[in-house]
Scaffold this motif. Sequence first.
Motif, PDB file in Angstrom:
ATOM      1  N   LYS A 151     -44.023 -42.831-103.725  1.00  0.00           N
ATOM      2  CA  LYS A 151     -43.869 -43.868-102.723  1.00  0.00           C
ATOM      3  C   LYS A 151     -45.133 -44.114-101.891  1.00  0.00           C
ATOM      4  N   ILE A 152     -46.154 -43.293-102.075  1.00  0.00           N
ATOM      5  CA  ILE A 152     -47.357 -43.466-101.266  1.00  0.00           C
ATOM      6  C   ILE A 152     -48.048 -44.804-101.528  1.00  0.00           C
ATOM      7  N   PRO A 153     -48.047 -45.376-102.746  1.00  0.00           N
ATOM      8  CA  PRO A 153     -48.656 -46.699-102.913  1.00  0.00           C
ATOM      9  C   PRO A 153     -48.011 -47.769-102.034  1.00  0.00           C
ATOM     10  N   ALA A 154     -46.681 -47.706-101.869  1.00  0.00           N
ATOM     11  CA  ALA A 154     -45.996 -48.674-101.017  1.00  0.00           C
ATOM     12  C   ALA A 154     -46.410 -48.512 -99.563  1.00  0.00           C
ATOM     13  N   GLU A 203     -59.564 -40.189-100.690  1.00  0.00           N
ATOM     14  CA  GLU A 203     -58.688 -39.982-101.844  1.00  0.00           C
ATOM     15  C   GLU A 203     -58.526 -41.264-102.658  1.00  0.00           C
ATOM     16  N   LEU A 204     -58.454 -42.389-101.963  1.00  0.00           N
ATOM     17  CA  LEU A 204     -58.329 -43.675-102.653  1.00  0.00           C
ATOM     18  C   LEU A 204     -59.555 -43.962-103.506  1.00  0.00           C
ATOM     19  N   ASN A 205     -60.709 -43.578-103.011  1.00  0.00           N
ATOM     20  CA  ASN A 205     -61.939 -43.791-103.768  1.00  0.00           C
ATOM     21  C   ASN A 205     -62.016 -42.859-104.978  1.00  0.00           C
ATOM     22  N   LYS A 206     -61.445 -41.662-104.835  1.00  0.00           N
ATOM     23  CA  LYS A 206     -61.441 -40.719-105.956  1.00  0.00           C
ATOM     24  C   LYS A 206     -60.523 -41.198-107.067  1.00  0.00           C
ATOM     25  N   THR A 207     -59.332 -41.648-106.666  1.00  0.00           N
ATOM     26  CA  THR A 207     -58.336 -42.117-107.635  1.00  0.00           C
ATOM     27  C   THR A 207     -57.778 -43.446-107.151  1.00  0.00           C
ATOM     28  N   PRO A 208     -58.444 -44.530-107.499  1.00  0.00           N
ATOM     29  CA  PRO A 208     -58.000 -45.850-107.021  1.00  0.00           C
ATOM     30  C   PRO A 208     -56.623 -46.232-107.566  1.00  0.00           C
ATOM     31  N   LEU A 209     -55.892 -46.982-106.759  1.00  0.00           N
ATOM     32  CA  LEU A 209     -54.611 -47.522-107.196  1.00  0.00           C
ATOM     33  C   LEU A 209     -54.836 -48.856-107.896  1.00  0.00           C
ATOM     34  N   LEU A 210     -53.843 -49.295-108.641  1.00  0.00           N
ATOM     35  CA  LEU A 210     -53.920 -50.565-109.342  1.00  0.00           C
ATOM     36  C   LEU A 210     -53.079 -51.610-108.626  1.00  0.00           C
ATOM     37  N   VAL A 211     -53.450 -52.861-108.793  1.00  0.00           N
ATOM     38  CA  VAL A 211     -52.670 -53.975-108.251  1.00  0.00           C
ATOM     39  C   VAL A 211     -51.989 -54.669-109.424  1.00  0.00           C
ATOM     40  N   ALA A 212     -50.659 -54.661-109.416  1.00  0.00           N
ATOM     41  CA  ALA A 212     -49.891 -55.269-110.503  1.00  0.00           C
ATOM     42  C   ALA A 212     -49.961 -56.788-110.427  1.00  0.00           C
ATOM     43  N   ASN A 213     -49.463 -57.463-111.455  1.00  0.00           N
ATOM     44  CA  ASN A 213     -49.482 -58.925-111.494  1.00  0.00           C
ATOM     45  C   ASN A 213     -48.717 -59.548-110.334  1.00  0.00           C
ATOM     46  N   ILE A 228     -48.927 -52.639-105.236  1.00  0.00           N
ATOM     47  CA  ILE A 228     -49.891 -51.570-105.451  1.00  0.00           C
ATOM     48  C   ILE A 228     -49.172 -50.416-106.131  1.00  0.00           C
ATOM     49  N   GLN A 229     -49.779 -49.861-107.175  1.00  0.00           N
ATOM     50  CA  GLN A 229     -49.096 -48.811-107.922  1.00  0.00           C
ATOM     51  C   GLN A 229     -50.101 -47.820-108.487  1.00  0.00           C
ATOM     52  N   TRP A 230     -49.562 -46.659-108.887  1.00  0.00           N
ATOM     53  CA  TRP A 230     -50.391 -45.653-109.523  1.00  0.00           C
ATOM     54  C   TRP A 230     -50.809 -46.133-110.902  1.00  0.00           C
ATOM     55  N   PRO A 231     -52.003 -45.775-111.363  1.00  0.00           N
ATOM     56  CA  PRO A 231     -52.367 -46.035-112.759  1.00  0.00           C
ATOM     57  C   PRO A 231     -51.374 -45.329-113.678  1.00  0.00           C
ATOM     58  N   GLU A 232     -51.137 -45.889-114.838  1.00  0.00           N
ATOM     59  CA  GLU A 232     -50.141 -45.312-115.741  1.00  0.00           C
ATOM     60  C   GLU A 232     -50.465 -43.876-116.118  1.00  0.00           C
ATOM     61  N   ASP A 233     -51.763 -43.564-116.235  1.00  0.00           N
ATOM     62  CA  ASP A 233     -52.113 -42.191-116.619  1.00  0.00           C
ATOM     63  C   ASP A 233     -51.926 -41.199-115.492  1.00  0.00           C
ATOM     64  N   GLU A 234     -51.586 -41.712-114.286  1.00  0.00           N
ATOM     65  CA  GLU A 234     -51.326 -40.832-113.151  1.00  0.00           C
ATOM     66  C   GLU A 234     -49.842 -40.568-112.977  1.00  0.00           C
ATOM     67  N   ILE A 235     -49.011 -41.241-113.771  1.00  0.00           N
ATOM     68  CA  ILE A 235     -47.566 -41.125-113.632  1.00  0.00           C
ATOM     69  C   ILE A 235     -47.005 -40.299-114.781  1.00  0.00           C
ATOM     70  N   GLU A 236     -46.318 -39.236-114.422  1.00  0.00           N
ATOM     71  CA  GLU A 236     -45.667 -38.390-115.421  1.00  0.00           C
ATOM     72  C   GLU A 236     -44.170 -38.514-115.239  1.00  0.00           C
ATOM     73  N   VAL A 237     -43.485 -38.858-116.300  1.00  0.00           N
ATOM     74  CA  VAL A 237     -42.040 -39.021-116.242  1.00  0.00           C
ATOM     75  C   VAL A 237     -41.384 -37.771-116.824  1.00  0.00           C
ATOM     76  N   ILE A 238     -40.614 -37.093-115.992  1.00  0.00           N
ATOM     77  CA  ILE A 238     -39.908 -35.895-116.418  1.00  0.00           C
ATOM     78  C   ILE A 238     -38.433 -36.061-116.079  1.00  0.00           C
ATOM     79  N   THR A 239     -37.583 -35.881-117.054  1.00  0.00           N
ATOM     80  CA  THR A 239     -36.150 -35.972-116.811  1.00  0.00           C
ATOM     81  C   THR A 239     -35.539 -34.588-116.952  1.00  0.00           C
ATOM     82  N   ILE A 240     -34.881 -34.142-115.888  1.00  0.00           N
ATOM     83  CA  ILE A 240     -34.240 -32.837-115.899  1.00  0.00           C
ATOM     84  C   ILE A 240     -32.737 -33.051-115.797  1.00  0.00           C
TER      85      ILE A 240
END
Length: 275
Positions: A166-169, A191-201, A205-217
């Motif tokens: 939720k930090i991008p929001a 931190e933003l400069n180290k790992t910039p966020l992306l702007v969707a269409n 503002i959202q995390w880059p896809e390679d920064e998102i890990e989907v885990i289902t427990i």
Amino acid sequence: MKSIILCTVFCLIAFTSSAYANIEISKDQSSSLIKYCQLDECKSYLKMYKKAASRGHAGAMAILGQFYYIGYGTEPNEEQAIRFLKRAARYADTSAQYKLGVIYLTSKENYDFDAAIKFLNKAAKKDDERANLLLGIIYYNNQFTPQNFVLADKYLSKSYQQRHLKIPAVIGNIKANVSLDNSNFPLLFEELNKTPLLVANDGAIQWPEDEIEVITITSPPLTKILTENLIAYRRAITTTGSRIPGKSCGEVIGCLQSLGGNLYGLAPFIKLGGL
């Protein structure tokens, strides 16, 4: 201007149109493992967990706090919920510390801002990502205390490091209302400069896809978890901890729930990919 609406009990963050944040609580906004229940089975579990708590198990104390807050085997009783959560928090149960912070921040009868900050800070010191995000938002807006960008920067930068979904929001809200730069938020800016966020269409503002890990427990049924926990709580102990040897987080209620909802409000599944 947009504002951050904190559904703190279930860690849900949304945005609406007003100048600053409001806090809203609803036990019905999230599915949860523990729900209101007055069946004989639920009352039986309440009695058994009382016995386990009397043996000194912090995990049992924390679960009892949830029982009383939600009304599982008993009518909802916030005073009793606070009582048992405090006992668990005394033994450094991070989840109980966070839940106490939320109750003191949002309760009509037991509102205590200083106590809320105290318990949230205890949880944040143990890198609880919910506490870091909530503290950052508290200090960013002026609903509870005058704005303090220094403290907001401290906690939001930690939340960013933890890759909270939720930090991008939150960052989008900040950018829409104040300057997010090296003068106002130096740590977060770094931190933003180290790992910039992306702007969707759509402009989000959202995390880059390679920064998102989907885990289902997938969690076992509630009764299975409660029963297996009780087996671990059979013996009295002299030093209390919330961890149960041999149990994964998916098998321990305290890992999953935040006063009726799990960390992301999606029990019995935790989907780290988003809400």
